[in-house]
Design an enzyme around this catalytic site. Sequence first.
Site, short mmCIF file in Angstrom:
data_model
loop_
_atom_site.label_atom_id
_atom_site.label_comp_id
_atom_site.label_asym_id
_atom_site.label_seq_id
_atom_site.Cartn_x
_atom_site.Cartn_y
_atom_site.Cartn_z
N ASP A 8 69.06 9.14 53.47
CA ASP A 8 69.97 8.25 52.76
C ASP A 8 69.28 7.49 51.64
O ASP A 8 69.75 7.47 50.50
CB ASP A 8 70.60 7.27 53.75
CG ASP A 8 71.69 6.42 53.11
OD1 ASP A 8 72.83 6.92 53.01
OD2 ASP A 8 71.41 5.28 52.70
N LYS A 63 79.25 8.61 54.52
CA LYS A 63 78.57 9.24 53.40
C LYS A 63 79.28 8.91 52.10
O LYS A 63 79.71 9.79 51.33
CB LYS A 63 78.48 10.75 53.62
CG LYS A 63 77.67 11.11 54.86
CD LYS A 63 76.28 10.51 54.81
CE LYS A 63 75.64 10.28 56.14
NZ LYS A 63 74.36 9.55 56.02
N GLU A 75 70.17 8.37 47.60
CA GLU A 75 70.73 7.46 46.61
C GLU A 75 69.79 7.23 45.43
O GLU A 75 70.23 6.87 44.33
CB GLU A 75 71.11 6.13 47.28
CG GLU A 75 69.97 5.36 47.89
CD GLU A 75 70.41 4.38 48.96
OE1 GLU A 75 71.55 4.49 49.46
OE2 GLU A 75 69.61 3.47 49.31
#
Length: 581
Positions: A302, A239, A306
């Site tokens: 994910d 992470k 981002e």
Amino acid sequence: MALSCGSCTVGKATASLALKKDETLASAKSAVIMSPMPRVEKLSIAGKKTAAVAVSVRSQAVATATTKRGAEVEFESKVFTKEKINLAGREEYIVRGGRNLYPLLPEAFKGIKKIGVIGWGSQGPAQAQNIRDSLAEINSDITVSIGLRPNSSSAKDARRCGFTEEAGTLGDVTTVISESDLVILLISDAAQADNHEAILGAMKPGAVLGLSHGFLLGHLQSQGKSFRDDISVVAVCPKGMGPSVRRLYVQGKEVNGSGINASFAVHQDVDGRATDVALGWSVALGSPFTFATTLEDEYKSDIFGERGILLGAVHGLVESLFRRYTAGGMSDEEAFKNTVECITGNLSKTISTKGMLAVYDSLSEEGKKEFETAYAASYHPAMDILLECYEDVACGNEIRSVVLAGRRFSPKEGFPAFPMGKIDQTHMWKVGEKVRAARAPGALGPLHPFTAGAYVAVMMAQIQVLRLKGHSYSEICNESVIEAVDSLNPFMHARGVAFMVDNCSTTARLGSRKWAPRFDYNLTQQAFVAVDNNAPVDAAIIKAFKTDPVHDALAGCASLRPSVDIAVTADADYVREELRQ
């Protein structure tokens, strides 16, 4: 009518809230301010019926077996101790890391003689070196080799890090794949999409395919395809960007381990070894704790994260605030300090060590009012973009966008190449260079209440989207908070936005560039206009923030936090070569 897009089905927009026709927009918004973790539905991730002929019977069975999500994901390890933790009233299982566990790696990697790390981008250098160093510490004879395409410009840097042709630890990508028992695939997501058939075809039967991102699964699902049914498929997903993974591993050598948390997933297990191989990989990376997820949940959270608060949203937010502050009379330098320096320094440090509520509690009464004004105005405009982004990821649109963008990096069809442009050449970021040059060592910058309120609002909106979409608190906390304040923001504090964004994967870099302007626009046009028009602060939104169970979940995660803060050095030789000073 429901719309089918890739591997997901999106129903009517009102379905999730079950709104009646006579309900107002205000009541709809209040329904998503805060709600408990929803009951997880059983999901099928099999390919489309029209593509079923391309999927083997065994692959279909593997795909449809992945029905549990979030905290319901179960695992058993024959090597490592599984520990139960309670995050905001939900029990989850993790495996703690630590260098004291390195002697267990040979058992976890039983049957593995060679680990091939394919690619040398953001994650490749960090993971290859960490695994190699961890195995060397216990005098293991397992080899870690780097696989690169012929004449790769990255070979020089790989040699600098101790991987060489002479030692058999640097070679052609196809050869390394065919010889490896564990293939850790760390090339760009677009390259995985375009080359997966050759990569999978080169693997030997019974080998383990290791991913650090679920992107390839999302791409295969959108094509009605699956993985080979004679290999195991696992994921270990740190992470944090690769440079953070390496930097904290090196810093933690003196304190029995320090690194970046990771999630892990077992997508296919052909021989019963997959869970322990994945956990061994995570321990070797230096992960302080590892939590379970699914490959599908990983890529959704994910790719979404981002584009949200980790990269895209914070980039868009600070540019919007910088313009607002300078238009209001602040000098350029003070505006930069009260936007970027505030978020990447003081604000991140406080959230990392004490949580979001501590930011609010540290303010004066006037500061709290300013925080509340910014928070209440920013929450729903941020959620608007975040929900759109999540659904674009979930239905495959964002995955296809990344694949197509990768193909535009080279000339085609008479068009020139369109590589990613620079993101730090505007006036604001040039001001930042001057601010950092004049900054005293260790200075964290001011804590501006309005900036803090807007930033925390975006962070909380992202948390709520992931929660309503059924993700576990481990995943929510890491993808929305921990990765931001402990991995990414310190890099922006050290050298600016490009140093943060462009040390990440190609997928992340593309996503930040695409979505940052969307956050900038919505916050400027919606949130800050409401503030300027003296819109009343919605007390329900503020109350929901103060009582949200995520604060307890973050406190639980903080108890597992490494004792070392990341230190981004001036020379930074652990980052991308082109970004070194």
